[in-house]
Scaffold this motif. Structure first.
Motif, PDB file in Angstrom:
ATOM      1  N   GLN A   1       6.700   7.227   9.218  1.00 56.47           N
ATOM      2  CA  GLN A   1       6.191   5.966   9.727  1.00 56.47           C
ATOM      3  C   GLN A   1       6.766   4.811   8.913  1.00 56.47           C
ATOM      4  O   GLN A   1       6.948   4.915   7.700  1.00 56.47           O
ATOM      5  CB  GLN A   1       4.662   5.932   9.625  1.00 56.47           C
ATOM      6  CG  GLN A   1       3.964   7.029  10.404  1.00 56.47           C
ATOM      7  CD  GLN A   1       4.121   6.866  11.896  1.00 56.47           C
ATOM      8  OE1 GLN A   1       4.173   5.746  12.404  1.00 56.47           O
ATOM      9  NE2 GLN A   1       4.209   7.978  12.599  1.00 56.47           N
ATOM     10  N   THR A   2       7.055   3.714   9.593  1.00 55.72           N
ATOM     11  CA  THR A   2       7.543   2.517   8.907  1.00 55.72           C
ATOM     12  C   THR A   2       6.530   1.398   9.139  1.00 55.72           C
ATOM     13  O   THR A   2       6.765   0.477   9.912  1.00 55.72           O
ATOM     14  CB  THR A   2       8.926   2.106   9.439  1.00 55.72           C
ATOM     15  OG1 THR A   2       8.850   1.967  10.883  1.00 55.72           O
ATOM     16  CG2 THR A   2       9.973   3.147   9.102  1.00 55.72           C
ATOM     17  N   LEU A   3       5.403   1.506   8.471  1.00 55.00           N
ATOM     18  CA  LEU A   3       4.350   0.504   8.593  1.00 55.00           C
ATOM     19  C   LEU A   3       4.460  -0.489   7.447  1.00 55.00           C
ATOM     20  O   LEU A   3       4.679  -0.102   6.298  1.00 55.00           O
ATOM     21  CB  LEU A   3       2.972   1.174   8.551  1.00 55.00           C
ATOM     22  CG  LEU A   3       2.680   2.237   9.620  1.00 55.00           C
ATOM     23  CD1 LEU A   3       1.295   2.829   9.409  1.00 55.00           C
ATOM     24  CD2 LEU A   3       2.801   1.665  11.014  1.00 55.00           C
ATOM     25  N   ASP A   4       4.297  -1.784   7.755  1.00 58.22           N
ATOM     26  CA  ASP A   4       4.298  -2.763   6.671  1.00 58.22           C
ATOM     27  C   ASP A   4       2.892  -2.853   6.073  1.00 58.22           C
ATOM     28  O   ASP A   4       1.954  -2.205   6.530  1.00 58.22           O
ATOM     29  CB  ASP A   4       4.805  -4.128   7.155  1.00 58.22           C
ATOM     30  CG  ASP A   4       3.927  -4.746   8.246  1.00 58.22           C
ATOM     31  OD1 ASP A   4       2.709  -4.464   8.278  1.00 58.22           O
ATOM     32  OD2 ASP A   4       4.467  -5.517   9.071  1.00 58.22           O
ATOM     33  N   ARG A   5       2.762  -3.660   5.054  1.00 60.13           N
ATOM     34  CA  ARG A   5       1.494  -3.716   4.322  1.00 60.13           C
ATOM     35  C   ARG A   5       0.338  -4.186   5.217  1.00 60.13           C
ATOM     36  O   ARG A   5      -0.787  -3.667   5.125  1.00 60.13           O
ATOM     37  CB  ARG A   5       1.632  -4.638   3.113  1.00 60.13           C
ATOM     38  CG  ARG A   5       2.416  -4.028   1.960  1.00 60.13           C
ATOM     39  CD  ARG A   5       2.419  -4.958   0.755  1.00 60.13           C
ATOM     40  NE  ARG A   5       3.065  -4.322  -0.393  1.00 60.13           N
ATOM     41  CZ  ARG A   5       2.443  -3.569  -1.279  1.00 60.13           C
ATOM     42  NH1 ARG A   5       1.146  -3.348  -1.145  1.00 60.13           N
ATOM     43  NH2 ARG A   5       3.087  -3.043  -2.292  1.00 60.13           N
ATOM     44  N   LEU A   6       0.591  -5.184   6.043  1.00 61.97           N
ATOM     45  CA  LEU A   6      -0.478  -5.702   6.891  1.00 61.97           C
ATOM     46  C   LEU A   6      -0.895  -4.663   7.935  1.00 61.97           C
ATOM     47  O   LEU A   6      -2.087  -4.537   8.251  1.00 61.97           O
ATOM     48  CB  LEU A   6      -0.033  -6.994   7.566  1.00 61.97           C
ATOM     49  CG  LEU A   6      -1.151  -7.908   8.083  1.00 61.97           C
ATOM     50  CD1 LEU A   6      -2.126  -8.257   6.973  1.00 61.97           C
ATOM     51  CD2 LEU A   6      -0.566  -9.154   8.716  1.00 61.97           C
ATOM     52  N   GLU A   7       0.058  -3.919   8.463  1.00 61.44           N
ATOM     53  CA  GLU A   7      -0.280  -2.857   9.421  1.00 61.44           C
ATOM     54  C   GLU A   7      -1.108  -1.766   8.745  1.00 61.44           C
ATOM     55  O   GLU A   7      -2.045  -1.224   9.345  1.00 61.44           O
ATOM     56  CB  GLU A   7       1.004  -2.274  10.017  1.00 61.44           C
ATOM     57  CG  GLU A   7       1.716  -3.220  10.964  1.00 61.44           C
ATOM     58  CD  GLU A   7       3.096  -2.723  11.370  1.00 61.44           C
ATOM     59  OE1 GLU A   7       3.574  -3.107  12.449  1.00 61.44           O
ATOM     60  OE2 GLU A   7       3.706  -1.948  10.591  1.00 61.44           O
ATOM     61  N   ILE A   8      -0.766  -1.455   7.507  1.00 54.25           N
ATOM     62  CA  ILE A   8      -1.545  -0.461   6.755  1.00 54.25           C
ATOM     63  C   ILE A   8      -2.962  -0.970   6.512  1.00 54.25           C
ATOM     64  O   ILE A   8      -3.937  -0.219   6.644  1.00 54.25           O
ATOM     65  CB  ILE A   8      -0.843  -0.122   5.430  1.00 54.25           C
ATOM     66  CG1 ILE A   8       0.449   0.662   5.715  1.00 54.25           C
ATOM     67  CG2 ILE A   8      -1.755   0.682   4.516  1.00 54.25           C
ATOM     68  CD1 ILE A   8       1.291   0.920   4.488  1.00 54.25           C
ATOM     69  N   GLU A   9      -3.094  -2.265   6.178  1.00 55.47           N
ATOM     70  CA  GLU A   9      -4.421  -2.845   5.990  1.00 55.47           C
ATOM     71  C   GLU A   9      -5.242  -2.741   7.277  1.00 55.47           C
ATOM     72  O   GLU A   9      -6.426  -2.393   7.251  1.00 55.47           O
ATOM     73  CB  GLU A   9      -4.300  -4.309   5.566  1.00 55.47           C
ATOM     74  CG  GLU A   9      -3.776  -4.519   4.168  1.00 55.47           C
ATOM     75  CD  GLU A   9      -4.838  -4.275   3.101  1.00 55.47           C
ATOM     76  OE1 GLU A   9      -6.035  -4.428   3.383  1.00 55.47           O
ATOM     77  OE2 GLU A   9      -4.441  -3.915   1.968  1.00 55.47           O
ATOM     78  N   ALA A  10      -4.615  -3.054   8.412  1.00 51.72           N
ATOM     79  CA  ALA A  10      -5.317  -2.998   9.697  1.00 51.72           C
ATOM     80  C   ALA A  10      -5.761  -1.577  10.014  1.00 51.72           C
ATOM     81  O   ALA A  10      -6.889  -1.346  10.473  1.00 51.72           O
ATOM     82  CB  ALA A  10      -4.415  -3.532  10.811  1.00 51.72           C
ATOM     83  N   LEU A  11      -4.883  -0.617   9.761  1.00 45.79           N
ATOM     84  CA  LEU A  11      -5.220   0.784  10.014  1.00 45.79           C
ATOM     85  C   LEU A  11      -6.377   1.243   9.134  1.00 45.79           C
ATOM     86  O   LEU A  11      -7.353   1.844   9.614  1.00 45.79           O
ATOM     87  CB  LEU A  11      -3.991   1.660   9.765  1.00 45.79           C
ATOM     88  CG  LEU A  11      -4.223   3.174   9.848  1.00 45.79           C
ATOM     89  CD1 LEU A  11      -4.559   3.595  11.265  1.00 45.79           C
ATOM     90  CD2 LEU A  11      -2.995   3.924   9.343  1.00 45.79           C
ATOM     91  N   ALA A  12      -6.283   0.944   7.835  1.00 43.71           N
ATOM     92  CA  ALA A  12      -7.329   1.375   6.909  1.00 43.71           C
ATOM     93  C   ALA A  12      -8.665   0.726   7.247  1.00 43.71           C
ATOM     94  O   ALA A  12      -9.716   1.379   7.226  1.00 43.71           O
ATOM     95  CB  ALA A  12      -6.924   1.031   5.475  1.00 43.71           C
ATOM     96  N   LEU A  13      -8.642  -0.566   7.591  1.00 47.99           N
ATOM     97  CA  LEU A  13      -9.878  -1.272   7.919  1.00 47.99           C
ATOM     98  C   LEU A  13     -10.492  -0.724   9.203  1.00 47.99           C
ATOM     99  O   LEU A  13     -11.707  -0.503   9.287  1.00 47.99           O
ATOM    100  CB  LEU A  13      -9.600  -2.770   8.059  1.00 47.99           C
ATOM    101  CG  LEU A  13     -10.813  -3.669   8.297  1.00 47.99           C
ATOM    102  CD1 LEU A  13     -11.775  -3.596   7.119  1.00 47.99           C
ATOM    103  CD2 LEU A  13     -10.361  -5.107   8.538  1.00 47.99           C
ATOM    104  N   GLY A  14      -9.648  -0.495  10.214  1.00 45.39           N
ATOM    105  CA  GLY A  14     -10.158   0.033  11.477  1.00 45.39           C
ATOM    106  C   GLY A  14     -10.769   1.411  11.325  1.00 45.39           C
ATOM    107  O   GLY A  14     -11.856   1.685  11.854  1.00 45.39           O
ATOM    108  N   MET A  15     -10.108   2.292  10.587  1.00 43.76           N
ATOM    109  CA  MET A  15     -10.643   3.643  10.412  1.00 43.76           C
ATOM    110  C   MET A  15     -11.909   3.628   9.555  1.00 43.76           C
ATOM    111  O   MET A  15     -12.827   4.417   9.784  1.00 43.76           O
ATOM    112  CB  MET A  15      -9.590   4.544   9.776  1.00 43.76           C
ATOM    113  CG  MET A  15      -8.369   4.822  10.665  1.00 43.76           C
ATOM    114  SD  MET A  15      -8.766   5.593  12.257  1.00 43.76           S
ATOM    115  CE  MET A  15      -8.771   4.137  13.342  1.00 43.76           C
ATOM    116  N   ALA A  16     -11.980   2.719   8.570  1.00 43.11           N
ATOM    117  CA  ALA A  16     -13.198   2.603   7.766  1.00 43.11           C
ATOM    118  C   ALA A  16     -14.360   2.133   8.625  1.00 43.11           C
ATOM    119  O   ALA A  16     -15.503   2.590   8.472  1.00 43.11           O
ATOM    120  CB  ALA A  16     -12.970   1.643   6.598  1.00 43.11           C
ATOM    121  N   GLU A  17     -14.094   1.225   9.545  1.00 38.44           N
ATOM    122  CA  GLU A  17     -15.137   0.754  10.458  1.00 38.44           C
ATOM    123  C   GLU A  17     -15.623   1.890  11.351  1.00 38.44           C
ATOM    124  O   GLU A  17     -16.823   2.032  11.594  1.00 38.44           O
ATOM    125  CB  GLU A  17     -14.608  -0.399  11.307  1.00 38.44           C
ATOM    126  CG  GLU A  17     -15.655  -1.056  12.194  1.00 38.44           C
ATOM    127  CD  GLU A  17     -16.742  -1.751  11.399  1.00 38.44           C
ATOM    128  OE1 GLU A  17     -17.925  -1.558  11.732  1.00 38.44           O
ATOM    129  OE2 GLU A  17     -16.405  -2.473  10.438  1.00 38.44           O
TER     130      GLU A  17
END
Length: 224
Positions: free
Chosen positions: A57-73
């Motif tokens: 995967q080639t995710l940038d930092r903001l995409e990683i933040e969005a993924l982590a936040l969404g899964m935590a929710e």
């Protein structure tokens, strides 16, 4: 190996997969031969370095933040099945990231703090979700806000997560109309046995179009 704390012992892996430790050792050798980079050895434990089954995967930092936040929710919702799925998603994505990005995923800046689950446990949520996927009719015993009970046969179309409750959008055969049912008011539910496949996508589209034309929201219109 994607989801368990590292390093993972052979005994723990064997327990998780339901095989003997001897079979587990053979499986590790087979995975390595197929291209998986697995660090570790017998008696110590294993760590999946690179997962051959998943593309990088080639995710940038903001995409990683969005993924982590969404899964935590999702994990904070109170649905144990979705919580487990969210943890699995994070583990699978982490297995495809470079080391620095993997660390960012597990130690991201964005956090979710929710002392209590957003939704109370819903007894029939799993059955309703399966019925939506399989496009199967359900018979439900439903209690309205006045405490009156009715028996309904519905075609479940979607589960809506509102601010504080879960609602199933459905076609009600009793009313011959689209209706919303609060899942916490469904006392009993069973699969009726009749399928409305293919039909869910078109019915859901019609329902959402009707809601939009009436300027209604799932939180305000229901079969109370």
């Amino acid at each position: 190996m994607r989801t368990l704390p590292k390093p993972v012992t052979a005994a723990r892996l064997a327990e998780e997969t339901g095989v003997s430790v001897r079979s587990l050792y053979r499986d590790i050798d087979s995975l390595r031969a197929a291209g998986a980079r697995i660090d570790g050895e017998r008696g110590y434990g294993y760590r999946l370095i690179e997962d051959y089954a998943l593309p990088p995967q080639t995710l940038d930092r903001l995409e990683i933040e969005a993924l982590a936040l969404g899964m935590a929710e999702v994990r904070a919702m109170g649905d144990p099945d979705l919580a487990a799925a969210a943890a699995s998603v994070v583990a699978k994505v982490a297995a495809t990231l470079p080391d620095d990005r993997e660390q960012h995923l597990f130690h991201c800046v964005s956090k979710v703090y929710r002392p209590e689950a957003r939704y109370a446990p819903a007894q029939h949520l799993g059955l309703i979700r399966q019925a939506c996927w399989r496009e199967e009719a359900l018979t439900i015993h439903y209690t309205d806000e006045r405490g009156s009970g009715t028996l309904r046969t519905i075609l479940p179309l979607a589960i809506i997560h509102t601010e504080r409750r879960l609602v199933v959008l459905a076609w009600c055969r009793l009313r011959e109309a689209f209706r919303m049912f609060r899942i916490d008011r469904i006392v009993e539910a069973r699969v009726e046995g009749g399928s409305f496949r293919p039909g869910r996508a078109s019915l859901l589209r019609d329902y959402l179009e009707a809601l939009e034309s009436e300027n209604a929201t799932p939180a305000t219109r229901s079969d109370a």
